[in-house]
Scaffold this motif. Structure first.
Motif, mmCIF file in Angstrom:
data_model
loop_
_atom_site.group_PDB
_atom_site.id
_atom_site.type_symbol
_atom_site.label_atom_id
_atom_site.label_comp_id
_atom_site.label_asym_id
_atom_site.label_seq_id
_atom_site.Cartn_x
_atom_site.Cartn_y
_atom_site.Cartn_z
ATOM 1 N N ALA A 1 0.951 -1.117 -0.067
ATOM 2 C CA ALA A 1 -0.115 0.066 0.026
ATOM 3 C C ALA A 1 1.051 1.230 0.001
ATOM 4 O O ALA A 1 1.463 1.676 1.064
ATOM 5 C CB ALA A 1 -0.872 0.047 1.290
ATOM 6 N N ASP A 2 1.006 2.015 -1.153
ATOM 7 C CA ASP A 2 1.904 2.994 -1.182
ATOM 8 C C ASP A 2 1.420 4.252 -1.676
ATOM 9 O O ASP A 2 0.072 4.314 -2.041
ATOM 10 C CB ASP A 2 2.904 2.532 -2.221
ATOM 11 C CG ASP A 2 4.528 3.147 -1.845
ATOM 12 O OD1 ASP A 2 4.704 4.041 -1.452
ATOM 13 O OD2 ASP A 2 5.345 2.363 -1.880
ATOM 14 N N VAL A 3 2.004 5.490 -1.802
ATOM 15 C CA VAL A 3 1.479 6.662 -2.172
ATOM 16 C C VAL A 3 2.555 7.148 -3.152
ATOM 17 O O VAL A 3 3.701 6.901 -3.037
ATOM 18 C CB VAL A 3 1.391 7.530 -0.931
ATOM 19 C CG1 VAL A 3 0.172 7.181 0.047
ATOM 20 C CG2 VAL A 3 2.579 7.685 -0.149
ATOM 21 N N VAL A 4 2.202 8.214 -3.920
ATOM 22 C CA VAL A 4 3.263 8.830 -4.886
ATOM 23 C C VAL A 4 4.014 10.011 -4.002
ATOM 24 O O VAL A 4 5.189 10.255 -4.208
ATOM 25 C CB VAL A 4 2.455 9.543 -6.054
ATOM 26 C CG1 VAL A 4 3.479 10.480 -6.967
ATOM 27 C CG2 VAL A 4 2.114 8.263 -6.733
ATOM 28 N N GLY A 5 3.337 10.806 -3.163
ATOM 29 C CA GLY A 5 4.140 11.753 -2.395
ATOM 30 C C GLY A 5 3.536 13.060 -1.918
ATOM 31 O O GLY A 5 3.776 13.686 -0.876
ATOM 32 N N SER A 6 2.643 13.517 -2.929
ATOM 33 C CA SER A 6 2.197 14.944 -2.371
ATOM 34 C C SER A 6 0.809 14.815 -1.842
ATOM 35 O O SER A 6 0.052 13.910 -2.072
ATOM 36 C CB SER A 6 2.216 16.007 -3.845
ATOM 37 O OG SER A 6 1.096 15.508 -4.605
ATOM 38 N N TYR A 7 0.542 15.875 -1.082
ATOM 39 C CA TYR A 7 -0.805 16.214 -0.356
ATOM 40 C C TYR A 7 -1.350 17.253 -0.361
ATOM 41 O O TYR A 7 -0.750 18.242 -0.692
ATOM 42 C CB TYR A 7 -0.568 15.470 1.253
ATOM 43 C CG TYR A 7 -0.194 14.030 1.410
ATOM 44 C CD1 TYR A 7 -1.254 13.362 1.574
ATOM 45 C CD2 TYR A 7 0.993 13.646 1.349
ATOM 46 C CE1 TYR A 7 -0.884 11.769 1.881
ATOM 47 C CE2 TYR A 7 1.258 12.199 1.500
ATOM 48 C CZ TYR A 7 0.122 11.562 1.732
ATOM 49 O OH TYR A 7 0.614 10.136 2.161
ATOM 50 N N LEU A 8 -2.594 17.318 -0.282
ATOM 51 C CA LEU A 8 -3.486 18.797 -0.213
ATOM 52 C C LEU A 8 -2.720 19.603 0.724
ATOM 53 O O LEU A 8 -2.727 19.349 1.834
ATOM 54 C CB LEU A 8 -4.874 18.464 0.112
ATOM 55 C CG LEU A 8 -5.569 17.576 -0.952
ATOM 56 C CD1 LEU A 8 -6.976 17.525 -0.521
ATOM 57 C CD2 LEU A 8 -5.710 18.485 -2.491
ATOM 58 N N GLY B 1 4.797 15.995 1.915
ATOM 59 C CA GLY B 1 3.742 16.371 1.254
ATOM 60 C C GLY B 1 4.189 17.232 0.224
ATOM 61 O O GLY B 1 3.141 17.979 -0.723
ATOM 62 N N GLU B 2 5.397 17.534 0.031
ATOM 63 C CA GLU B 2 5.813 18.582 -0.912
ATOM 64 C C GLU B 2 5.278 20.115 -0.440
ATOM 65 O O GLU B 2 5.196 20.895 -1.207
ATOM 66 C CB GLU B 2 5.417 18.397 -2.266
ATOM 67 C CG GLU B 2 6.162 17.109 -2.838
ATOM 68 C CD GLU B 2 5.707 16.497 -4.003
ATOM 69 O OE1 GLU B 2 5.038 17.356 -4.923
ATOM 70 O OE2 GLU B 2 6.485 15.329 -4.470
ATOM 71 N N PHE B 3 5.026 20.188 0.792
ATOM 72 C CA PHE B 3 4.431 21.343 1.276
ATOM 73 C C PHE B 3 5.386 22.400 1.280
ATOM 74 O O PHE B 3 4.794 23.938 1.380
ATOM 75 C CB PHE B 3 4.075 21.077 2.925
ATOM 76 C CG PHE B 3 2.819 20.219 3.164
ATOM 77 C CD1 PHE B 3 2.146 19.758 2.113
ATOM 78 C CD2 PHE B 3 2.424 20.359 4.650
ATOM 79 C CE1 PHE B 3 0.898 19.079 2.243
ATOM 80 C CE2 PHE B 3 1.552 19.586 4.825
ATOM 81 C CZ PHE B 3 0.574 19.072 3.723
#
Length: 379
Positions: A11-18, A66-68
């Motif tokens: 279960a993975d994610v790409v990296g950026s978040y809102l 999150g690339e915040f």
């Protein structure tokens, strides 16, 4: 104690978040001159700290910031190299029915990593949150993406003023960029980074007949721009430390829930899938624009495939049974034990973010975890 596993995860994610509203407000205040850099960093630090806790609570084994601290998934990294300037253009990137902000990265001097880069400090902050359940990931644009940006029509004149024109000049651009990237990755490694993800849209663009070579300029010694993109990516990946996992995410654009290109991966599979020396490919398969799974047959045997079957562009939750069926379909081309699941892209490749709420964002991630657990019975 550090987490003993590394990407990719079932279960993975790409990296950026809102971006949360307080972060958006702080960035606007900073741009307006009513908040200083220290004040902005304090808001960023707090938002990232909260985000990391949310990722852990969601049961993920990978954390990102999150690339915040960025406006763009790619340009901020390019601006961090010596010899590269932030510039305003007359027009932005063209997406389906929408145009982005008009900014770019332009070469104005010899490209180099001069020992400093904002992303190194960014990762240092994230690293402190690693524990025995998670590994910290650093996302950066792939070298191919960066060289494509430098060769945009609006940027070529400046590039050629520094490097000249012709095969030797193009080779010099590539050589300097490889050294710069390797310097950045070495600095990240020294900070404890063991998972670097190369985000790359050039391959998706090359799959789209409406883009083609005319819109992805990569002249020089390679007759086919795909060969140039492959060579520069592999030169950066080569001879890295054994415990550094380098993966790539290849999609078709993600801006405010819109897309930039379409077409299956078949036109690039023989080069990208068969010959790029990453340990995993994070791939976009969330709708018909992505084509079928047949090109996965070209994936080299040392790579895992992370299927981006859950869309980050829409709040509508996919049917888990449909997702599981699609995983089984993909397993006809890549063995199930070399497959994982994620969203097709991040939730906010740029600071604008996609058109869904934070609650809906976390529901998407919960769905990824649910399906992964049911398919593989492990995290």
């Amino acid at each position: 104690m550090a987490y003993t596993k590394n990407a990719p995860f079932r279960a993975d994610v790409v990296g950026s978040y809102l971006r949360p509203q307080e972060l958006k407000d702080a960035r606007k205040a900073f741009e307006a001159g009513t908040l200083d850099a220290a004040g902005l960093k304090a808001v960023e630090d707090a938002a990232i700290t909260k985000l990391v806790e949310q990722q852990k609570q969601a049961g993920l084994h990978v954390i990102t910031d999150g690339e915040f601290r960025r406006g763009w998934w790619h340009l901020d990294a390019m601006w961090g190299f010596a010899g590269v300037d932030k510039v305003a253009l007359d027009h932005g990137y063209q997406f389906h029915g929408e145009e982005t902000r008009a900014e770019s990265a332009r070469v104005t001097g010899k490209i180099a990593f001069d020992g400093t880069h904002p992303f190194v400090e960014h990762f240092r902050f994230l690293k402190q949150f690693e524990d025995d359940t998670v590994v910290a990931r650093q996302t950066i644009p792939a070298p191919a993406q960066t060289v494509a940006e430098f060769y945009r029509p609006e940027n070529i004149e400046s590039l050629e003023a520094v490097y000249g024109k012709g095969v030797e000049a193009d080779a010099a651009v590539d050589a300097d960029l490889v050294v710069a990237y390797r310097g950045l990755i070495a600095a990240l490694y020294d900070e404890g980074c063991r998972n670097v993800q190369l985000d790359d849209c050039v391959w998706g663009m090359l799959c789209d007949p409406d883009y083609g070579k005319a819109k992805l300029i990569a002249p020089g010694e390679y007759a086919d721009p795909k060969e140039r993109f492959l060579a520069i990516n592999n030169a950066v990946i080569a001879d890295q430390p054994e415990d550094l996992v380098i993966t790539t995410h290849d999609c078709r654009g993600n801006y405010h829930s819109t897309w930039a290109s379409q077409g299956g991966y078949e036109p690039v599979a023989d080069i990208l899938f068969a010959r790029e020396n990453v340990s995993a490919f994070y791939l976009e398969f969330d709708d018909d624009r992505s084509g079928d799974f047949a090109p996965l047959a070209k994936i080299h045997p040392n790579a895992t495939v992370v299927l981006g079957l859950i869309t980050s562009k829409s709040p509508v939750l996919e049917d888990p049974e449909v997702v599981k069926a699609r995983i089984q379909e993909a397993a006809q081309y890549v063995p199930l034990d070399r497959l994982c699941l994620s969203t097709q892209c991040g939730f906010a490749s740029t600071e604008e973010g996609n058109e869904l709420t934070e609650e809906e964002q976390w529901a998407k991630i919960a769905l990824v975890r649910q399906v992964a657990a049911e398919v593989w019975g492990e995290d």
